[in-house]
Design an enzyme around this catalytic site. Structure first.
Site, mmCIF file in Angstrom:
data_model
loop_
_atom_site.group_PDB
_atom_site.id
_atom_site.type_symbol
_atom_site.label_atom_id
_atom_site.label_comp_id
_atom_site.label_asym_id
_atom_site.label_seq_id
_atom_site.Cartn_x
_atom_site.Cartn_y
_atom_site.Cartn_z
ATOM 1 N N ASP A 269 0.758 -1.205 0.049
ATOM 2 C CA ASP A 269 -0.023 0.035 0.014
ATOM 3 C C ASP A 269 0.832 1.249 0.117
ATOM 4 O OD1 ASP A 269 -2.261 -1.747 0.160
ATOM 5 O OD2 ASP A 269 -2.413 -1.335 2.343
ATOM 6 N N TYR B 252 6.422 -9.904 7.241
ATOM 7 C CA TYR B 252 6.556 -8.323 7.638
ATOM 8 C C TYR B 252 6.986 -8.127 9.094
ATOM 9 C CZ TYR B 252 3.516 -7.676 3.372
ATOM 10 O OH TYR B 252 3.051 -7.541 2.103
#
Length: 259
Positions: free
Chosen positions: A65, A123
């Site tokens: 994103d 992540y």
């Protein structure tokens, strides 16, 4: 040369090149190409086309994103260039903006596709806890002055591990065939006095999934929810049951591992 002679010319052989891409996502509107916006994908396409003197469109493994960072996202592209695959990283880095750098370029089989093979992604969501913000961390960590109960966060994190339907941890409106994912590990680790890292490793992630996990764990750390609420949230299969979506700038895609 006549048209007949041209038609008999052998087609140039294509090769597929895999890139390991690191970037600071602060100044970009995410990975995927968007109209009238600068993205990681658009910059890679522009610079590769200029370098190789042929139209190039990369295929990314993860569409991060706007504002999200990466140390090891993966992209592939096809080219007829004779430049050795391992040399493309050096030449491409001469053309890319300084906040995007290729860590490795290598040739892979022509049918290799980053989204069609078994893999695991890791992540990290970083949190800076202090009385006041630290300017050098503002682009890469979420600042909070709230006290966080790390033990509660660690307990809740463990309940997320395994195969579950993570629909409650997916942004509303995302179009996916299945919301079932496998999470191999969720760690909440203190680093020094002020830094806290939420590290999530899984076989795939839904839209905003890691950021919603981080927001939910932050709620639990602040005492707004109980660690056992994770089970209720998973069972609900409803985005409104989970916590807020944590801001993008605290999130970094650390690495891909292909199995």
């Amino acid at each position: 040369m006549t048209i007949e002679q041209l038609s008999k010319q052998p087609e140039k052989e294509k090769k597929r090149v895999r890139l390991t891409v690191a970037y600071d996502g602060t100044n970009y509107h995410g990975w995927q190409i968007q109209n009238n916006e600068i993205t990681i994908e658009s910059e890679l396409n522009r610079c590769l086309t200029d370098l190789l003197r042929e139209p190039v469109e990369v295929i990314g493994a993860s569409r991060t994103d706007s504002g999200v960072h990466a140390l090891g996202n993966i992209a592939v592209f096809d080219t007829t260039s004779r430049m050795p695959a391992e040399k493309i990283s050096y030449a491409l880095n001469q053309r890319l903006p300084e906040d995007i750098r290729i860590q490795k370029s290598e040739q892979v089989p022509q049918d290799w596709h980053p989204r069609r093979c078994d893999s695991r992604k890791t992540y990290e969501y970083r949190i800076y806890r202090a009385q006041f913000p630290m300017p050098v961390k503002r682009l890469y960590s979420l600042f909070t002055y709230y006290e966080l109960d790390v033990n509660r966060m660690q307990e809740a994190a463990a309940y997320l591990e395994g195969e579950h339907d993570f629909k409650s941890f997916c942004q509303t409106g995302a179009q996916v065939e299945s919301t079932v994912r496998t999470i191999y590990s969720v760690e909440v680790e203190e680093q020094g006095e002020n830094d806290l890292v939420i590290r999530v490793c899984g076989n795939g992630f839904l839209y905003n999934m890691v950021r919603i996990i981080a927001g939910t764990l932050l709620d639990i750390g602040q005492g707004k929810r109980d660690p056992m609420d994770i089970f209720t949230i998973l069972e609900a299969k409803d985005r409104s049951a989970a916590g807020p979506t944590a801001p993008a700038h605290g999130l970094t895609l650390m690495k891909y591992e292909f199995l």
